[in-house]
Enzyme design. Structure first.
Site, PDB file in Angstrom:
ATOM      1  N   GLY A   1       0.827  -1.195   0.000  1.00 47.30           N
ATOM      2  CA  GLY A   1       0.000   0.000   0.000  1.00 47.30           C
ATOM      3  C   GLY A   1       0.856   1.238   0.000  1.00 47.30           C
TER       4      GLY A   1
ATOM      5  N   GLY B   1       1.692   4.539   2.156  1.00 44.16           N
ATOM      6  CA  GLY B   1       1.553   5.254   3.413  1.00 44.16           C
ATOM      7  C   GLY B   1       1.790   6.728   3.197  1.00 44.16           C
TER       8      GLY B   1
ATOM      9  CE  LYS C   1       5.872   3.124   6.528  1.00 47.66           C
ATOM     10  NZ  LYS C   1       4.663   3.814   6.951  1.00 47.66           N
TER      11      LYS C   1
ATOM     12  CG  ASP D   1      -0.829  10.917  10.378  1.00 43.24           C
ATOM     13  OD1 ASP D   1      -2.041  11.197  10.548  1.00 43.24           O
ATOM     14  OD2 ASP D   1      -0.364  10.564   9.293  1.00 43.24           O
TER      15      ASP D   1
END
Ligand SMILES: *[C@@H]1O[C@H](CO)[C@@H](O)[C@H](O)[C@H]1NC(C)=O
Ligand SMILES: *[C@@H]1O[C@H](CO)[C@@H](O)[C@H](O)[C@H]1NC(C)=O
Ligand SMILES: *[C@@H]1O[C@H](CO)[C@@H](O)[C@H](O)[C@H]1NC(C)=O
Ligand SMILES: *[C@@H]1O[C@H](CO)[C@@H](O)[C@H](O)[C@H]1NC(C)=O
Ligand SMILES: *[C@@H]1O[C@H](CO)[C@@H](O)[C@H](O)[C@H]1NC(C)=O
Ligand SMILES: *[C@@H]1O[C@H](CO)[C@@H](O)[C@H](O)[C@H]1NC(C)=O
Ligand SMILES: *[C@@H]1O[C@H](CO)[C@@H](O)[C@H](O)[C@H]1NC(C)=O
Ligand SMILES: *[C@@H]1O[C@H](CO)[C@@H](O)[C@H](O)[C@H]1NC(C)=O
Ligand SMILES: *[C@@H]1O[C@H](CO)[C@@H](O)[C@H](O)[C@H]1NC(C)=O
Ligand SMILES: *[C@@H]1O[C@H](CO)[C@@H](O)[C@H](O)[C@H]1NC(C)=O
Length: 542
Positions: free
Chosen positions: A309, A311, A330, A427
């Site tokens: 996905g 981010g 990541k 966040d």
């Protein structure tokens, strides 16, 4: 009847064990420093000492095991330092220091300076300042009378273990400079090691103190199965059995520099056998840093099939390291202004944050323009995947949701309060809460603001990172953030988990609104509680 009796006996045994392990009677060793001056009974110094020491056990802040206080004026000032072994829990620490205070003043009734060691703690006081000074005497040795087998190999492994531990401990902060770990092998026995400095020492002093102590092994405990050297500013111990509580060894964190604890001799036979255990290894920047090629291989060259996905900070890929471990990689977008060294330092700091409710950072890669973070792979996707889906939501019964909320709260508390850095997440949202195989929650993306060099020392920032709907009003409008803005996001998250509504689900409807408005329009508080929270019995979480 029988089972009651058994239960009673069990409890009795437990009580006895507990009281036994805490009943500390005599010191391992103590010194009354006759040459450093005497005080007379009921003198100002005496009273100051009593005041200071009585504060010691009433002081409830000893949660990191280091205590340092001064009391009194001029020549009657008393200084004290208390240090608990790094794995000793706060209650036991307090008890140990309390015992020390009683015993040390009995044993040294008129000496201005004294020091005493228990197994679990050390207490010293003096009329001179003790803080920030490295002291190597008085010291003493203790050893295990048993002989080590295969002494050369034993010493080599021991040496490497202690060296790595020193490396770890010296990197500690001003609250804790402690490291413990063990190495096991089949040729020699498992060796358990522990090193600690008083945390007021600088990195250099701590290293010098421990290195000096270790160089005295030949005098202390050469060829012995176990030994320790205790100095006022530092101490180490090793044994072939577990003598510390591995569940309470916060630093050093996990993951393996197996190489650094391997004996260089005959590695061909030993390297496969020596296995540092997973939850207790030592790691350094070398082992955290991974090659770009390693990550390419692990993620199939960042293939689309591996892509999990996108981010907030770049795409995320699933990968498998050569040791078989599943990871999430990541790949950070290239807009960080930070230099390589700063980035590396930040990663090292964030990597030290270890908590079961935080996604574990396994490593990073810094090559050319690439910046990658490698995390443990958390199998059950993120919270939003479940709570905002009508079918999947059903899998999250109240008990699971309760557990998830509790986990987030613990992770957040650790970030804010219990870790060595105060990290404001900024966040926190459902898609940043990952769920492991047991459906326990793990916070991800923490420390990103630091990695992206958003200045956290200021209490306001021009760059608002975060997701609307979760952000506290003062953060959105004025860029002010604090632990409170995270708590606000946490509150929104709890409402989402409880109601299954997205905080900003509307837009298609005319009566556009957010979850907070929805909640306050649709339920008065009593309704809300009876509707949803009655099963979430621990409101204290909020
Ligand atoms: C501590 O006490 C001793 C003996 O009374 C004295 O010589 C010394 O100067 C004192 N040290 C300090 C820092 O006051
Ligand atoms: C302090 O008292 C001890 C006995 O309690 C004595 O042996 C010592 O000499 C005294 N030290 C000084 C500096 O007076
Ligand atoms: C110290 O004070 C206590 C009471 O405060 C008294 O009982 C004791 O006799 C005093 N000791 C000396 C040596 O003055
Ligand atoms: C006792 O400890 C508290 C902190 O827990 C401190 O603020 C206070 O100054 C201490 N009192 C004395 C007499 O040292
Ligand atoms: C320890 O003592 C030093 C010197 O007195 C002082 O600067 C420092 O703030 C103290 N630290 C704590 C945690 O009390
Ligand atoms: C400290 O020890 C004394 C006597 O050993 C005991 O009476 C007291 O309750 C202890 N205090 C704490 C806080 O453990
Ligand atoms: C350990 O080895 C020494 C000689 O190196 C020997 O004298 C001693 O008895 C041994 N101790 C034990 C417990 O085997
Ligand atoms: C990944 O890329 C390298 C060269 O960049 C290539 O040799 C290798 O075959 C690629 N592997 C896969 C699985 O595509
Ligand atoms: C969570 O993951 C475990 C293991 O991967 C799996 O057995 C379980 O079914 C998953 N739970 C849900 C709700 O997807
Ligand atoms: C925010 O920070 C700027 C400097 O970066 C400062 O001038 C301003 O006064 C601060 N505002 C508040 C509300 O603290």
């Amino acid at each position: 009847m029988v089972s009651r009796m058994t239960l009673f006996l069990c409890m009795l045994v437990m009580l006895l064990t507990i009281s036994q392990s805490y009943a500390q009677t005599s010191f391992l060793r103590n010194f009354c420093m006759n040459d450093k001056g005497n005080y007379t009974a009921n003198s100002t110094y005496h009273n100051n000492l009593n005041t200071l020491l009585s504060n010691l056990s009433s002081n409830t802040d000893i949660d990191y095991g280091f205590y340092n206080f001064s009391y009194g004026q001029d020549s009657n000032t008393v200084n004290a330092i208390g240090l608990c072994r790094g794995d000793v829990k706060p209650d036991a620490c307090r008890r140990c220091l309390n015992d020390s205070k009683v015993l040390l003043t009995q044993l040294c009734p008129n000496q201005k300076e004294a020091i005493g060691w228990y197994d679990q703690c050390m207490l010293r006081y003096s009329n001179r300042s003790l803080f920030n000074t490295m002291e190597t005497s008085p010291n003493f040795y203790l050893w295990n009378p048993g002989n080590a087998t295969d002494i050369d190999q034993f010493n080599q492994v021991l040496r490497n273990l202690l060296d790595s531990l020193i490396g770890q401990a010296t990197l500690g902060n001003s609250q804790r400079k402690f490291a413990a770990a063990h190495v096991s092998g089949s040729v020699f026995q498992t060796i358990y090691g522990l090193v600690q400095c008083t945390p007021d020492l600088s990195e250099q002093d701590c290293s010098a103190c421990l290195t000096g102590a270790i160089s005295e092994i030949p005098q202390c405990c050469d060829g012995k199965k176990g030994g320790r050297i205790l100095r006022p500013s530092c101490n180490f111990r090793y044994e072939v059995y577990s003598f510390y509580d591995p569940t309470n060894v916060k630093i050093p964190p996990a993951s393996a520099p197996k190489v650094s604890v391997l004996p260089p001799l005959s590695t061909d036979t030993l390297s496969t056998e020596v296995e540092a255990e997973k939850d207790e290894e030592i790691r350094s920047s070398e082992t955290l840093q991974l090659d770009f090629s390693t990550i390419m291989t692990a993620t199939n060259n960042f293939s689309d099939a591996n892509r999990l996905g996108q981010g907030g900070f770049g795409p995320v890929y699933k990968g498998k390291l050569s040791n078989g471990q599943d990871v999430a990689v990541k790949r950070l977008s290239k807009n960080s202004l930070q230099g390589d060294i700063e980035f590396k330092n930040e990663v090292m700091l964030v990597a030290k944050l270890q908590h079961r409710n935080l996604v574990k950072l396994i490593g990073f890669c810094l090559e050319r323009t690439e910046r990658l973070l490698v995390y443990e792979f958390v199998p059950n996707k993120s919270l939003d995947f479940f709570i905002f889906d009508e079918v999947r939501r059903v899998q999250l019964d109240w008990e699971k949701r309760h557990k998830i909320i509790g986990g987030i709260a613990r992770g957040l508390l650790y970030l804010h309060q219990d870790s060595r850095l105060t990290i404001i997440h900024r966040d926190l949202k459902a898609s940043n809460i990952l769920l492991d195989a047991e459906m326990c929650s793990k916070i991800s993306d923490f420390g990103m603001a630091r990695l992206f060099e958003v200045d956290q020392t200021q209490d306001n920032t021009s760059r608002v990172v975060g997701t609307y709907g979760y952000m506290a009003p003062e953060y959105v409008f004025r860029g002010q953030f604090s632990v409170k803005s995270d708590v606000y996001s946490f509150g929104v998250l709890v409402l989402e988990i409880v109601t299954g509504q997205k905080n900003s689900w509307a837009c298609r409807e005319e009566n556009e609104g957010d979850l907070l408005t929805y909640v306050s329009n649709n339920y008065c508080f009593n309704d809300l509680f009876s509707l949803s929270l009655e099963r979430l019995d621990s409101i204290s979480l909020l």
